[in-house]
Write an enzyme that holds these catalytic residues in place. Structure first.
Site, PDB file in Angstrom:
ATOM      1  N   GLY A 300      -5.548   2.811   8.328  1.00 41.50           N
ATOM      2  CA  GLY A 300      -5.465   4.218   8.577  1.00 41.50           C
ATOM      3  C   GLY A 300      -4.220   4.026   9.834  1.00 41.50           C
ATOM      4  N   SER A 301      -4.016   4.488  10.848  1.00 41.88           N
ATOM      5  CA  SER A 301      -3.337   5.028  11.433  1.00 41.88           C
ATOM      6  C   SER A 301      -3.379   4.008  12.323  1.00 41.88           C
ATOM      7  CB  SER A 301      -3.573   6.063  12.742  1.00 41.88           C
ATOM      8  OG  SER A 301      -2.843   7.336  11.704  1.00 41.88           O
ATOM      9  N   THR A 302      -4.412   2.742  12.265  1.00 42.27           N
ATOM     10  CA  THR A 302      -4.615   1.652  12.970  1.00 42.27           C
ATOM     11  C   THR A 302      -3.222   0.250  12.511  1.00 42.27           C
ATOM     12  OG1 THR A 302      -5.618   0.623  11.672  1.00 42.27           O
ATOM     13  CG2 THR A 302      -6.720   1.374  13.622  1.00 42.27           C
TER      14      THR A 302
END
EC number: 3.4.16.4
Length: 581
Positions: A300-302
């Protein structure tokens, strides 16, 4: 009439009889002498072998499996002396041992075995060896010894004991009943931990007593101990916090990895749920796997900070550039990419702070797939860590001949790629260390490692300071803030892939580092399939990060570097007024 007295006749020796008897005796003596000379001088090997078979024995010297310790010398796995109970069924029947019915019932009771089962094990008088019970305690062994049952014997062996129980179960692993590693460090370093028993040749009499020591047949090889890089204090803190969060959010599983960014040493690696390695009867292989290195997730956004570094390195943007995210959505190949609302023209820092998918897609579409993938590989994604952990996965960095725009866009915010929690933690350690990547280590090194500059330091430092705003006012990770310390990090929330698309389950992640002024620790928390209304990484993973990181910083005596306490009070007031990702 007077009887005439007969005179006594002197016995006479017949010459030929005497000579015959002497000849026979002489012949027998010569024959015996010749046979003895033949046996003892000319051909002594056979009888010597027969004698040796009856008296020579080879004994094994006792060996102990090596210990596993944490970085401070605390024992994580040790071997303790126990006894094995065995029987010689032939001796049991020959010496009428079964007539001692009460003693056999007492033996069955103390072993916890049904009496009928015990009797079946010794019912065949042709057998010479059968185990009745393995690894009994010294107290039980002494009780059995006092029963004095003919044909029932004890032999020394070892049992592996894990003082920290379920806290280190996935990492340290366990051995089987014969002392061979089957999980974790015990399996991965089995040969290093295993000792080789030495052999001595001795001569014994008929009662089994040693009457002569004939020397060493083979030398024993001592076992080696292993000192891990794990800090048991941090490990215990991390496990308690992760277990509590897993139960609170009713997550299917969870993992946490902490790395020393200056050395690449893994300080903590825990999973929930865990198991008790001291209770082999409840062992289940699916519960024993180390999810932090075996299970992969879409990050995801990591992943966004790594893509930003790629954009900076390839000249797509500068640290102070403005990215136009208007109108807040766009269509690529029939798929929609959007933010929660239209953020308009924003800085690169705000793209990370507000976790803008539109901003990331704009940058990624100006790069080639090769440029994106090269950056991910340099951060350690898609490759093995080299630590030798059992079942480690390399994750998946996609390789395609043709890339569509939607594939590049979704890659920029963490879909279409899978990583392990360990790999993600390593990438953030590289980011925190100014772009220098150290080889990861779970075993304490004797020499300091040599790092490699994989991305320019100015870009890594720029993104590090951008990520500090994620934990500050207006960011998505206010629950990751730690009073007294400057923290940087990134939240992530990804939907679980199913056949044909994505389902309704989520993975909540948070990856971060502290203190920002001189980063020492990088950590990743992954909550797999949390249930209920809260499933965003900022809600389910960030609080665990804050609790564990705060405790670790204090345990390691790392100085606070935050400017003012008011900043954290302000961050707390705005915790419920920011978007999640």
């Amino acid at each position: 009439m007077k009887r005439r007295k007969l005179a006594k006749k002197e016995p006479m020796l017949t010459g030929w009889r005497f000579r015959t008897v002497c000849g026979v005796i002489l012949f027998a003596f010569v024959a015996l002498f010749a046979r003895a000379a033949w046996i003892q001088v000319v051909s002594p090997d056979r009888l010597r072998q027969e004698g040796d078979m009856r008296s020579l024995r080879t004994t094994l010297t006792s060996t102990t499996r090596g210990m596993i310790m944490d970085r401070n010398g605390e024992e994580l796995a040790v071997s303790v002396p126990v006894q094995a109970v065995w029987a010689d069924p032939k001796q049991v029947h020959a010496e009428l041992s079964l007539e001692k019915g009460q003693a056999w019932k007492a033996l069955a009771d103390v072993l916890g075995v049904p009496h009928e089962t015990l009797m079946k094990r010794v019912e065949n008088p042709r057998r010479r060896f059968v185990y009745l019970q393995r690894q009994v305690t010294p107290a039980v062994a002494e009780y059995i010894r006092r029963l004095r049952l003919p044909g029932v014997h004890l032999r020394p062996e070892e049992r592996r004991f894990y003082p920290t129980g379920e806290i280190n179960a996935h990492l340290v692993g366990m051995t089987n009943i014969d002392g061979s590693g089957i999980e974790g460090i015990e399996r991965g370093f089995n040969e290093w931990l295993t000792a080789q028993a030495g052999e001595r040749q001795v001569r014994k009499d008929r009662t089994g007593r040693i009457i002569e020591d004939l020397g060493v047949v083979s030398e024993a090889r001592e076992a080696n101990h292993i000192q891990l890089t794990i800090d048991q204090r941090i490990q215990a803190l991390a496990y308690r916090s992760l277990k509590r969060a897993t139960e609170y959010y009713r997550a299917t599983s969870a993992s946490l990895v902490m790395i020393d960014v200056k050395t690449g040493e893994v300080l903590a690696i825990v999973n929930s749920p865990s198991f008790n390695p001291n209770n082999r009867s409840q062992y289940q292989s699916f519960r024993a796997r180390n999810r932090a290195v075996t299970d992969t997730y879409e990050p995801g956004s990591t992943i966004k900070p790594l893509i930003v570094i790629s954009a900076l390195e390839n000249g797509v943007v500068n640290a102070d550039s403005i990215v136009d995210t208007s109108p807040g959505w766009m269509r690529l190949g029939g798929k929609r990419v959007s933010d929660t609302r239209n953020l308009g023209p924003i800085s690169v820092q705000t793209v990370l702070q507000r976790s803008s998918n539109m901003g990331m897609a704009r940058m990624a579409l100006q790069e080639t797939p090769e440029q994106l993938l090269d950056t991910l590989y340099r951060f350690g994604l898609g490759i093995d860590s080299g630590m030798g952990l059992v079942g480690e996965s390399t994750g998946l960095v996609p390789q395609r001949r043709r890339w569509s725009d939607i594939e590049r866009a979704t890659l920029s915010f963490g879909y279409g790629i899978t990583v392990t929690p360990l790999q993600l933690a390593q990438s953030y350690a590289v980011l925190a260390n100014g772009g220098v990547r150290y080889p990861l280590s779970i075993v304490k090194r004797s020499q300091p490692p040599v790092g490699e500059q994989v991305v320019p330091r100015q870009h890594a430092d720029a993104v590090l300071h951008m990520l500090e705003s994620v934990v500050g006012p207006g960011g998505t990770a206010l629950k990751a803030a730690i009073p007294g310390y400057r923290v940087a990090g990134k939240t992530g929330t990804s939907r679980k892939a199913i056949a044909g698309g994505y389902g309704s389950d989520y993975v909540g992640l948070f990856a971060g580092m502290a203190p920002v002024s001189n980063p020492r620790l990088a950590m990743v928390v992954v909550m797999n399939e949390p249930q209920g209304d809260k499933y965003y990484g900022g809600d389910v993973a960030a609080p665990v990060f804050a609790e564990v990181m705060s405790g670790a910083l204090q345990l390691l005596n790392i100085r606070p570097d935050a400017a003012t306490q008011e900043q954290f009070q302000l961050a707390g007031q705005e915790a419920n007024s920011v978007p999640h990702t």
